[in-house]
Design an enzyme around this catalytic site. Structure first.
Site, short mmCIF file in Angstrom:
data_model
loop_
_atom_site.label_atom_id
_atom_site.label_comp_id
_atom_site.label_asym_id
_atom_site.label_seq_id
_atom_site.Cartn_x
_atom_site.Cartn_y
_atom_site.Cartn_z
N GLY A 168 1.26 -1.33 -8.22
CA GLY A 168 1.79 -0.53 -9.33
C GLY A 168 2.14 0.87 -8.92
O GLY A 168 2.23 1.77 -9.76
N SER A 196 1.29 -4.02 -2.43
CA SER A 196 2.13 -2.86 -2.77
C SER A 196 1.29 -1.58 -2.78
O SER A 196 0.66 -1.24 -1.79
CB SER A 196 2.82 -3.11 -4.12
OG SER A 196 3.83 -2.16 -4.36
#
Length: 521
Positions: free
Chosen positions: A123, A209
């Protein structure tokens, strides 16, 4: 109506004293932590504890390091996920009181010494939580006899606004308190995971991520030393942290958006959280596009060096590491626009211009791709070049830097593409469901067919072997060689996986002439 706090507390403890049962009629599982007992649930033979508090409410310590959870009496229910950090894209409850984690385990306090797999969500340091259906640990814990942990922590300005040069000494660590939350969670794991059947001496952290980016940052933070023993990143391409000058520019601009002067950090501490979240939608003062960004800061204290610049951190050089990427990373960001699947050659240079992180001429890049792949359409070139010129370089640098100091690393490239929408290929985040085994979860595009199951069985087994031994090799995959230079051996994962030396070599060489800095640095 106003309720007396003592009456509420008494009622809560009385309820906690009543034994509870699960759907099968058995007593609900109860685990003992250093702060108190927690009651979970059992699903498919796995004990599940959601919303376990590892840190105290941070609302009164905004921008400051969190404190450990305060002890409680009785038994606290751990049956529902805790609040996520305040953020702009939340589809769940949010609060500054967000320091919760979740545990999936086959058994409690049985001396099993199971490997512990601690997952940090993605995120971009701005959004997300540990409660996505993609991260449900039931299948992984049941199939592979491991303990799975997911974590919430402070994000965006609440976790990474660098105010050290604007406020008092209590704000010295403000640019990294989100990372300090993760260290607090890992300390909780160290002190408590044996009660959940796990081995505190065998902890693997893994993240996708931004989650992977936070983990490589922890690898450069001495305060995290000894709390983890293996690391796996899934498209976690961080090489550099945010510099203190740029971080201060962002902090000043953010405060101005809120109607505050740079010296009004005391007022910033007490503004409603919703007001800060709304201000996060402002344009970033330094980037060409997008909302303001906050993430890990080189503050010369908590973080005294960049994660992978100028080299791999030697203090974590002994830690085994998996470094993974997906073949079509940018389809996660750019594949939602149908126009990007129908580009013309005339449209391509302008469309690519805003999507390359590496500063290179789009016309030059396009010409080279047309030489390399004469059958590619303009859209094929667009997705391939933006992946290689934006999302891939950081992974390569991490692997190269580890190889240069002889630190153990294994690299993978996921080629197996989306089954429910083949246009999407192997997009950024597609590997999550394949590792967790959550093929049918909301957000997964793997499908549940034999091909997806075959890739799931390979990836999950390799990750668990790595968690268990520090080496991902197992019967489910071909012999996986460590990443070395100049060969660059990489496991290319598909229905039938294979070792490939330097996959996409020509694309790597094309972009290697330009220096890579993470956006926002």
């Amino acid at each position: 109506m106003t309720l007396d706090r003592r009456a509420v507390l008494a009622g809560t403890l009385a309820a906690a004293a009543v034994p509870r049962v699960n759907a099968a009629g058995r007593a609900a599982p109860v685990a003992t932590t250093t702060a108190g007992r927690v009651r979970g649930a059992e699903v498919d033979g796995i004990k599940i504890f959601k919303g376990v508090r590892y840190g105290a409410d941070t609302s009164s310590r905004r921008f400051q390091p969190a404190q450990a959870a305060q002890p409680w009496r009785g038994i606290a229910d751990a049956l529902a996920y805790g609040a996520a950090s305040p953020q702009t894209k939340a589809d769940e409850a949010t609060s500054e009181d967000c320091l919760f984690l979740n545990v999936w385990t086959p058994n409690l306090a049985d001396g099993g010494k199971r490997p512990v797999m601690v997952y940090v969500h993605g995120g971009a340091h701005a959004n997300g939580s540990g409660s996505s259906p993609l991260y449900d640990g039931t299948w992984l814990a049941k199939t592979h006899d491991v303990v799975v942990v997911t974590v919430n922590h402070r994000l965006n300005c609440f976790g990474y606004a660098y105010l050290a040069r604007l406020g008092g000494p209590e704000l010295a660590d403000s640019g990294n308190v989100g990372n300090l939350d993760l260290i607090l969670a890992l300390q909780w794991v160290r002190d408590n995971i044996a009660a959940f059947g796990g081995d505190p001496g065998n902890v693997m952290t893994f993240g996708q991520s931004g989650g992977g980016g936070k983990l490589v940052t922890l690898m450069a933070m001495p305060r995290a030393a000894g709390l983890y023993h293996k690391v796996a990143t899934m498209s976690g391409q961080h090489v550099t942290a945010m510099g203190p000058f740029h971080a201060t520019v962002r902090a000043r601009a953010f405060m101005e958006k809120l109607g505050l002067k740079p010296d009004q950090t005391e007022a910033l501490k007490t503004l409603p959280a919703a007001q800060l979240v709304e201000a996060l939608k402002m344009r970033d003062p330094l980037e060409r596009k997008g909302n303001i960004v906050f993430w890990s800061v080189l503050d010369h204290g908590v973080l005294s060096r960049h994660p992978f610049y100028p080299d791999a951190p030697r203090e974590s050089g002994h830690i085994p590491m998996i470094i993974g990427n997906t073949h079509d990373e940018t389809k996660a960001f750019l594949g939602g626009d149908p126009k990007n699947f129908a580009l013309t050659w005339d449209e391509l240079p302008k469309r690519m211009e805003g999507e390359l992180v590496l500063d290179m001429s789009p016309e030059y890049v396009i010409a080279r791709y047309r030489q390399l792949y004469p059958n590619y359409s303009p859209s094929d070139v667009f997705f391939a070049a933006t992946t290689a010129g934006r999302s891939w370089p950081g992974h390569l640098i991490q692997a190269e830097r580890r190889a240069e100091i002889g630190a153990p690393a294994w690299m993978y490239q996921l080629d197996f593409g989306a089954q429910t929408d083949p246009r999407m290929g192997a997009y950024h985040s597609y590997d999550i469901a394949l590792v967790f085994g959550t093929l049918d979860a909301k957000g997964s595009m793997t499908g549940t067919g034999p091909a997806a199951q075959k890739v799931r069985d390979q990836m999950s087994a390799a990750f668990v072997a790595f968690a268990r031994t520090g080496d991902p090799n197992c019967a489910a995959i071909p012999a996986w060689e460590k990443y070395t230079l100049p060969r660059r051996p990489t496991l290319v994962i598909n229905e039938t996986s294979a070792m490939v030396d330097d996959p996409r070599k020509e694309e790597r060489e094309l972009f290697s002439v330009a220096p890579f800095l993470k956006e926002g640095t």
